[in-house]
Design a protein around this motif. Sequence first.
Motif: not given
Length: 613
Positions: A538-539, A561-570
């Motif tokens: 959360l940012v 306000v944003v909610l970032m989800s980490l994504t897979p490499e590539g």
Amino acid sequence: LCLQAGANPLRPFHCPFATTMPRCGAVSRMCPRTDLGGAPGGAAMAIRPLLAFLVASWAVAAASGGACPAGDGDDELDASSLLQLSRQVGQEFEARKPNMVVIALDQWRFDWDGFHAPKLRLPAIKRLAERGTRFEHAYVPSPLCVPSRVAFAAGVSYERSWAKKNGQDYVSPDMTPTFMSELRHAGYTTIFAGKDHLSVRNGVGYDGSIDTNALGIDMFRRTEDKYEFCSGSHRPRHLVKEGVEPYGINLTTAGVFGEQCRLYGPLARGEACASTQVCVGRVECGFNCGGVSVVDEDHSVDAWTVASAEEMLAEKWASQDSKPWFLHVGFPGPHPPFILSPSMKAGAEGREYPPAIDANFSGIPGSEGIDVPASRRAYGALVEHIDAQIQRFVDFLEANGKLDDTVIFLTADHGEHLGDHAEFAKGSPWEPSVRVPLIVAGPGVAAGRVEQRPVETLDIVGSLFDLAGATRPEHMTTRSLRPLFREGVIGEAPRDVVMSGLATRQAATLDPRDSRAGLQADWEMAMKQFNSTITLKLVCCPHGCFKQGTMFPKRAGEPQVVLMSLTPEGSGAFEKNVLDLQSGVGVPEAQVLARSLSARYQSICAPMLQMRP
């Protein structure tokens, strides 16, 4: 030691090691009877010195074939004999504390560590990871030089730190003792080599001694930032004729200071970068430099840093000082300017690295001379050069028989955008800026382990206290990562939520995309691994987020306000915004994370996390 335990040293009790030390009964009778099973927490802490004495006494007696330093059978030890024994035991006990090293690169991003898509040649770093534990998701207290380093040295979060932006010193009316001062109290010699960026306004001085006593540093060979060794931090825009700090003086002695500084210039505005200059705001330049250094890689500031560390350790060992030591090795690289030696530049030619993500620079003021592939080649060459210095240092420890009793932490103060989201430098809450490598290696550290849970690099400090057997001061917020890297059963993460932040602007006076704004930011992030596949960040940006490229729309001057989800490499992205207030997607998770925000950010962003009809 008995008196330290708060007990009467004349009350007799049975020595639990009597069967192992049959001739040391006299020692056993000089300490009190203690019921360890029923002792409360405070009493148990008080008893630790006594237990340490007994265990170490057993070790000393065992090593000497069970003989006592004085007395036979049940004969009492006189005071001088007991003092002699206690000194011997103390030395043996102190010798069991590990030496500790923190190697900190400047502006080293998480994925340029040899384990991700950029195919860097980093044999030393990979060997450290094989010997130890690598943390895949490590986040800095704040992704800006001084705020990150002051928070780290103080052992506190960015929220509690007094240094909110660059240009501030550690030594101030608001300062608290550093972790180095605490390690001193725990019996360690503290040593600093290279850059620490804790003395900014007046620089480190000709001999590097400014503020060292207040910082808790015993031995030192410090240098300024790569932007400042040609001018000194207190006169950043004016070249000097000769060195005014240790590395600059080293160049002066070698007769190359003037020529090298003509190329570097003040704040990387010298001839080496002039024809291809790329700057971020008013200060940070040198991301694309066509010229080369007059100093070869063996005499670079990073090589000088390692040589300084080796010289100070050799001096300590020659003094017969038996105290364990803590060493901070602060590499000034790969921070810009990205100026290479001729051989490094030749080696970088033709190297290919993954292109920057979301790197559309069109329409951005001052972007005409940007060459992202060239910047990435130079950055990769600087990281590989530092890897060679790390190998040199590890070889030095091994050659002197110190590697097997030294725990090494390898990390950075913050990352570098390097073209991602059409940005350079740092200061943002996005992965290239706020996430860094972290490796721990040494005795008692699990080998070959990769930890996926998010952690804070701030907790390196708590780990140092843990390894040293020192008590963490109450004012410090650092915790220990040791449950995650020690041999044996993996423990719980020290934090459920990982935090970072930066507040260099308090009003929306400038559009963050305006080149005049420089490193202007106001945000706080809270991050949590919800399960093995979902990690969310959360940012909260009271004046609108910046440096996000096209990840989500800009709202300059408005709360965001944003909610970032980490994504897979590539996948073509590091993270993506998954918050949708209309559908409610991500709202429950965002509300959970909002509870961890500090009061100011929570008051602004928590009310925004309501589903909209």
